[in-house]
Design a protein around this motif. Sequence first.
Motif, mmCIF file in Angstrom:
data_model
loop_
_atom_site.group_PDB
_atom_site.id
_atom_site.type_symbol
_atom_site.label_atom_id
_atom_site.label_comp_id
_atom_site.label_asym_id
_atom_site.label_seq_id
_atom_site.Cartn_x
_atom_site.Cartn_y
_atom_site.Cartn_z
ATOM 1 N N THR A 1 85.724 19.620 5.482
ATOM 2 C CA THR A 1 86.628 20.775 5.425
ATOM 3 C C THR A 1 87.657 20.684 4.300
ATOM 4 O OG1 THR A 1 87.908 19.674 7.161
ATOM 5 C CG2 THR A 1 86.410 21.426 7.856
ATOM 6 N N SER A 2 87.901 19.487 3.775
ATOM 7 C CA SER A 2 88.783 19.365 2.599
ATOM 8 C C SER A 2 88.476 18.054 1.904
ATOM 9 C CB SER A 2 90.266 19.383 3.013
ATOM 10 O OG SER A 2 90.615 18.142 3.612
ATOM 11 N N MET A 3 88.789 17.989 0.602
ATOM 12 C CA MET A 3 88.604 16.755 -0.153
ATOM 13 C C MET A 3 89.631 16.689 -1.277
ATOM 14 S SD MET A 3 85.600 15.478 -2.687
ATOM 15 C CE MET A 3 84.245 15.506 -1.558
ATOM 16 N N ASP A 4 90.339 15.573 -1.343
ATOM 17 C CA ASP A 4 91.288 15.351 -2.437
ATOM 18 C C ASP A 4 90.993 14.010 -3.081
ATOM 19 O OD1 ASP A 4 93.117 17.608 -1.781
ATOM 20 O OD2 ASP A 4 93.348 16.458 0.074
ATOM 21 N N ILE A 5 90.929 14.000 -4.400
ATOM 22 C CA ILE A 5 90.809 12.729 -5.123
ATOM 23 C C ILE A 5 92.227 12.176 -5.279
ATOM 24 C CG2 ILE A 5 89.970 11.588 -7.216
ATOM 25 C CD1 ILE A 5 87.650 12.973 -5.852
ATOM 26 N N LEU A 6 92.505 11.021 -4.679
ATOM 27 C CA LEU A 6 93.859 10.461 -4.704
ATOM 28 C C LEU A 6 94.089 9.582 -5.927
ATOM 29 C CD1 LEU A 6 94.156 9.404 -0.941
ATOM 30 C CD2 LEU A 6 94.836 11.559 -1.981
ATOM 31 N N GLU A 7 93.044 8.856 -6.334
ATOM 32 C CA GLU A 7 93.158 7.993 -7.519
ATOM 33 C C GLU A 7 91.818 7.986 -8.221
ATOM 34 O OE1 GLU A 7 94.853 3.947 -7.326
ATOM 35 O OE2 GLU A 7 95.304 4.390 -5.229
ATOM 36 N N THR A 8 91.837 7.984 -9.545
ATOM 37 C CA THR A 8 90.600 7.853 -10.311
ATOM 38 C C THR A 8 90.724 6.633 -11.200
ATOM 39 O OG1 THR A 8 90.374 10.246 -10.319
ATOM 40 C CG2 THR A 8 89.016 9.037 -11.873
ATOM 41 N N PHE A 9 89.724 5.757 -11.165
ATOM 42 C CA PHE A 9 89.765 4.535 -11.992
ATOM 43 C C PHE A 9 88.929 4.715 -13.247
ATOM 44 C CE2 PHE A 9 90.320 3.344 -7.551
ATOM 45 C CZ PHE A 9 91.572 2.772 -7.624
ATOM 46 N N GLU A 10 87.668 5.053 -13.068
ATOM 47 C CA GLU A 10 86.819 5.410 -14.195
ATOM 48 C C GLU A 10 86.077 6.645 -13.735
ATOM 49 O OE1 GLU A 10 84.468 1.805 -14.380
ATOM 50 O OE2 GLU A 10 86.407 0.818 -14.114
ATOM 51 N N GLU A 11 85.218 7.140 -14.559
ATOM 52 C CA GLU A 11 84.484 8.357 -14.205
ATOM 53 C C GLU A 11 83.688 8.160 -12.914
ATOM 54 O OE1 GLU A 11 81.080 11.213 -16.152
ATOM 55 O OE2 GLU A 11 81.628 9.338 -17.140
ATOM 56 N N ASN A 12 83.249 6.925 -12.661
ATOM 57 C CA ASN A 12 82.328 6.687 -11.540
ATOM 58 C C ASN A 12 83.005 6.048 -10.328
ATOM 59 O OD1 ASN A 12 82.887 4.228 -12.723
ATOM 60 N ND2 ASN A 12 80.840 3.412 -12.438
ATOM 61 N N CYS A 13 84.342 6.069 -10.286
ATOM 62 C CA CYS A 13 85.050 5.242 -9.320
ATOM 63 C C CYS A 13 86.361 5.918 -8.925
ATOM 64 C CB CYS A 13 85.335 3.924 -10.044
ATOM 65 S SG CYS A 13 85.682 2.570 -9.002
#
Length: 203
Positions: A81-93
């Motif tokens: 029902t929802s999705m948030d990206i909290l941290e991005t390290f690299e494109e695949n992570c």
Amino acid sequence: LSNPAPLASKLQNTLVRYHSIGDGEWRVAKKTKDATVWRKPSEEFNGYLYKAQGVVEDVTNRIVDHIRPGPYRLDWDSLMTSMDILETFEENCCVMRYTTAGQFWNIIAPREFVDFSYTTSYEDGLLTCGVSLDYGEVRPNFVRGYNHPCGWFCVPLKDSPGHSLLTGYIQTELRGMLPQSAVDTAMSSTLANFYSDLKKALK
């Protein structure tokens, strides 16, 4: 999570180990025209490790783009029902927080998960995998669930390159007060539906 590399590497090794478990250890839990779901007792908690497998008509990259954290997943996955990206390290992570809808006439209330997600190459295809983190405050109205190491292997079929074999390993601890039988029925159905919903989305 200051350095994701050790966690990513450990997660990948765990999934590759699950992928090599012999057929004899699995018991069929559900079969539909789109997928077969098996299960065996989990080594991580007192529930089951589920394995789901089916052939999906599309190339691996496009399938995995629909499964891993990103803009596509919310469009087609009816449970999310929802999705948030909290941290991005690299494109695949990345670290993501997502919520799931209530199930079984809300016997299973909405859940929130915070997962570390990692996508890497595997044989001629891809592996996208994840594991929950103890991270941040739980929001009101949600029970915080926990995903033990989970992942999806997607490899092109040798004799039919426009089709891919998609194999998932899922072991979710929903937490909260729940009858285990309801959880087990929900897991098998959810995994089978995942394939039919994904196929519709890719058309």
